[in-house]
Design an enzyme around this catalytic site. Structure first.
Site, mmCIF file in Angstrom:
data_model
loop_
_atom_site.group_PDB
_atom_site.id
_atom_site.type_symbol
_atom_site.label_atom_id
_atom_site.label_comp_id
_atom_site.label_asym_id
_atom_site.label_seq_id
_atom_site.Cartn_x
_atom_site.Cartn_y
_atom_site.Cartn_z
ATOM 1 N N ASP A 189 -11.246 2.992 4.139
ATOM 2 C CA ASP A 189 -11.642 1.585 4.018
ATOM 3 C C ASP A 189 -13.154 1.436 3.853
ATOM 4 O O ASP A 189 -13.645 0.360 3.501
ATOM 5 C CB ASP A 189 -11.213 0.817 5.288
ATOM 6 N N LYS A 193 0.837 -1.202 0.000
ATOM 7 C CA LYS A 193 0.000 0.000 0.000
ATOM 8 C C LYS A 193 0.869 1.249 0.000
ATOM 9 O O LYS A 193 0.629 2.204 -0.732
ATOM 10 C CB LYS A 193 -0.924 -0.001 1.235
ATOM 11 N N GLN A 200 -4.807 -1.268 9.722
ATOM 12 C CA GLN A 200 -4.712 -2.583 9.091
ATOM 13 C C GLN A 200 -5.318 -3.657 10.000
ATOM 14 O O GLN A 200 -4.957 -3.766 11.166
ATOM 15 C CB GLN A 200 -3.236 -2.910 8.774
#
Ligand code: NAD
Length: 280
Positions: free
Chosen positions: A119, A52, A96
């Site tokens: 997200d 990422k 995460q």
């Protein structure tokens, strides 16, 4: 059969984003920023975060990874999120997953400002997506959606069968396809006769976590099949779709690896740019 090249599509999305970021920089003299919080030393999480970060830098975003040990207290994470919420240089915040057991995932997700929730997991974004309002959309289903639209721009009236009903994949995918006027069937672990549901699908999206669950004769001729699964097996990484068999039936199919995975990361960058644009 069309082999849906997720790597190529993701590269072209990153290219578009790179151009957009450089235009935004010229106009506003600042660039979108993505901050990732990584807790613990789980190898897959570290690999995802590294990818990422690399991709974010490649398109010109400000990218920062904040690392904590497994033992970090929940309050430390919540305080850091509050600090990042106030920071104008941070457009998007991602924590995460999975988190260590002593940290409450719901609390952490809800601490992120919905406007910085790249997200798309915050309940405000989940609600907005299901109400048809503007929202951040979870990256994996967004990537699947873009791949499907590339193959079939008009999804009006198509039958879509989703295998898996997780908050991460199946549920947001449902909303995206409903918006496109698909007739959506959501299947899951308690579904009776899964094959009989799958054979009706013009589109099948499999997000289950069972290696090669979807067989060739479960797929109608000319279906578009999107394989979200990532399963480690003795023969390497395989998806939830039996690639060899299904490729003989489907009109289009994503490979694993090289299908949905690269699009997930590219969509994270897209979401970061969108959050930035809404903030200025
Ligand atoms: P999850 O465990 O949260 O959900 C799995 C879903 O599958 C559940 O809804 C369950 O009801 C359903 N299911 C289980 N057994 C079933 C069966 N026999 N028949 C039908 N449905 C069944 O998983 P998830 O987080 O949605 O992830 C699913 C898969 O996608 C995993 O392999 C994961 O690694 C992968 N994944 C890939 C990406 C990517 O970027 N490519 C991103 C996220 C997840």
């Amino acid at each position: 059969m069309i082999l849906i090249d997720g790597k190529k599509e993701a590269a072209s999305l990153r290219e578009e984003l790179k151009k957009e970021v450089s235009e935004l920089k010229a106009k506003y003299n600042k660039v979108p920023g993505l901050t990732v919080i990584l807790i613990g030393d789980l190898t897959p999480s570290q690999i995802y975060v590294r990818n990422k970060e690399k991709s974010a830098k490649e398109v010109g975003l400000n990218s920062e990874v904040i690392k904590y040990p497994d033992s970090v207290e929940e309050i430390t994470i919540l305080n850091k999120i509050h600090e990042l919420n106030q920071d104008d240089t941070v457009s998007g915040i991602l924590v995460q997953l999975p988190l260590p057991k002593h940290i409450n995932k719901k609390k952490v997700i809800e601490a992120i400002l919905p406007q910085k929730d790249v997200d798309g997991f915050h309940p405000v974004n989940v609600g907005n997506l299901s109400s048809g309002y503007d929202s951040s959309v979870p990256c994996t289903p967004l990537g699947c959606y873009l791949l499907i639209k590339k193959i079939e721009p008009n999804l009006n009236g198509k039958k879509a069968v989703l295998v898996g009903r997780s908050n991460l994949n199946g549920k947001p995918m449902t909303q995206l396809l409903l918006k496109e006027n698909c007739t959506v069937t959501i299947t899951h672990s308690k579904t009776k006769d899964l094959k009989n549901e799958c054979v009706k699908g013009d589109i099948i999206v499999a997000a289950v976590g069972i290696p090669e669950l979807i067989k060739g004769d479960w797929v109608k001729k000319d279906a578009i099949v999107i394989d979200v699964g990532i399963n480690k097996t003795e023969k390497g990484i395989v998806g939830d779709v039996d690639f060899r068999e299904v490729s003989k039936h489907a009109k289009a199919l994503t490979p694993v690896p090289g299908g949905v995975g690269p699009m997930t990361i590219a969509c994270l960058l897209k979401n970061t740019v969108e959050c930035f644009k809404k903030s200025i």
